[in-house]
Design an enzyme around this catalytic site. Structure first.
Site, PDB file in Angstrom:
ATOM      1  N   ARG A 186      61.629  69.189 -14.702  1.00  0.00           N
ATOM      2  CA  ARG A 186      63.054  68.878 -14.825  1.00  0.00           C
ATOM      3  C   ARG A 186      63.341  68.249 -16.188  1.00  0.00           C
ATOM      4  O   ARG A 186      64.350  68.561 -16.826  1.00  0.00           O
ATOM      5  CB  ARG A 186      63.505  67.949 -13.700  1.00  0.00           C
ATOM      6  CG  ARG A 186      63.597  68.620 -12.346  1.00  0.00           C
ATOM      7  CD  ARG A 186      63.982  67.615 -11.259  1.00  0.00           C
ATOM      8  NE  ARG A 186      65.321  67.083 -11.448  1.00  0.00           N
ATOM      9  CZ  ARG A 186      65.832  66.079 -10.734  1.00  0.00           C
ATOM     10  NH1 ARG A 186      65.096  65.491  -9.811  1.00  0.00           N
ATOM     11  NH2 ARG A 186      67.056  65.654 -10.954  1.00  0.00           N
ATOM     12  N   CYS A 245      66.923  58.622 -14.492  1.00  0.00           N
ATOM     13  CA  CYS A 245      66.330  59.647 -13.623  1.00  0.00           C
ATOM     14  C   CYS A 245      67.402  60.666 -13.280  1.00  0.00           C
ATOM     15  O   CYS A 245      68.239  60.985 -14.118  1.00  0.00           O
ATOM     16  CB  CYS A 245      65.731  59.010 -12.359  1.00  0.00           C
ATOM     17  SG  CYS A 245      66.933  58.138 -11.332  1.00  0.00           S
TER      18      CYS A 245
END
Length: 289
Positions: A186, A245
């Site tokens: 990611r 995050c």
């Protein structure tokens, strides 16, 4: 010393078992799961939880006027919600979750962001508690309302402007380091984001430290191993750092890990990639750090 820091922010299942029912102790089940998991922390709480625990829903105790997921509420809203959970000023708070260590870190950080200092995470969480054959309860909690005072500690919350400034000054002496807790695919932009509408990639200048690397069998690694991971990710935890995050949950695991190694005042970017990745006017990078 690292051991002292660790004992301040983590408590063992032995300790909690010995203190069940103690006055002044609040036990908080902070279980939350990604939408793709098809699990409900609230429903699982009703099925079984540590005796005396109350359920803290990070999606409900949030700024629901914001279109970003589970953003911090204002102090008044947080105080009101926490009072109803029977958590009051001066209590020791122990937070756990049903994974071992995931969303508990988020609620640990939320309490700290609103001024609570005596708050810790249960090492190993509910899985360790269950594996040891310890007692559980079921059904709804019925706490007695208490007085709780919330004062936002801005030093623990990073805004979009804070992160934009840190990104622009990445590598400059004194500038905060950005540490992204998402998985490596990611971070690199090799995978689509789980939330629709988000770009794939990372904040320019950020370093990648996947939160899952910090945990073994639901437990945070010891401080010396965490320090080695920090160094391997290319950042110095003794210097100013902002964690980020996907939506502000796993970034709190990095903040907790840093706290156990002696760096307690680490701000979390609450909006995280859910905010940054949504904004086409903000720069984005792909590939490794």
């Amino acid at each position: 010393m690292p051991g002292e820091a660790e004992s301040k922010y983590l408590v063992s299942t032995d300790w909690l078992a010995e203190h069940l029912g103690a006055p002044g102790l609040a036990i908080v089940d902070a279980s939350w799961h990604l939408p793709t998991a098809n699990r409900s922390g609230g429903a699982e709480f009703l099925e079984r939880h540590i005796p005396g625990a109350v359920y803290f829903d990070i999606d409900a105790i949030a700024d629901n006027s914001n279109n970003l997921p589970h953003m911090l509420p204002d102090p008044v809203a947080f105080s009101s919600a926490v009072r109803k959970l029977g958590i009051g000023d001066g209590m020791k708070i122990v937070v756990y979750d049903s994974v071992g260590l995931f969303s508990a870190a988020r609620v640990w950080w939320m309490f700290r962001a609103f001024g609570v200092r005596d708050v810790a995470v249960l090492d190993g969480g509910l899985p360790k508690w269950l594996a040891e054959g310890r007692p559980v309860a079921e059904g709804e909690a019925r706490p007695q309302s208490r007085h709780f005072t919330a004062r936002l500690d801005h030093a623990l919350v990073a805004s979009l402007d804070d992160v934009r400034a840190a990104s622009a000054k990445a590598g400059v002496a004194g500038a905060p380091q950005l540490v992204d807790a998402r998985s490596a695919p990611r971070f690199r932009g090799d995978e689509l984001e789980p939330r629709p509408g988000l770009r794939s990639g990372h904040i320019p200048g950020a370093r990648n430290l996947p939160w899952s690397d910090l945990i073994v069998e639901g437990r945070l690694l010891p401080p010396e191993k965490l320090a080695a991971l920090f160094a391997g990710a290319g950042f110095d935890p003794s210097k100013p750092t902002i964690t980020t995050c996907g939506s502000g949950v796993s970034a709190c695991i990095v903040a907790l890990a840093m706290a156990t190694t002696g760096r307690s005042a680490v701000p979390v970017y609450d909006g995280s990639w859910a905010e940054w990745g949504l904004r086409s006017d903000l720069p984005m990078a792909k590939g490794p750090a």
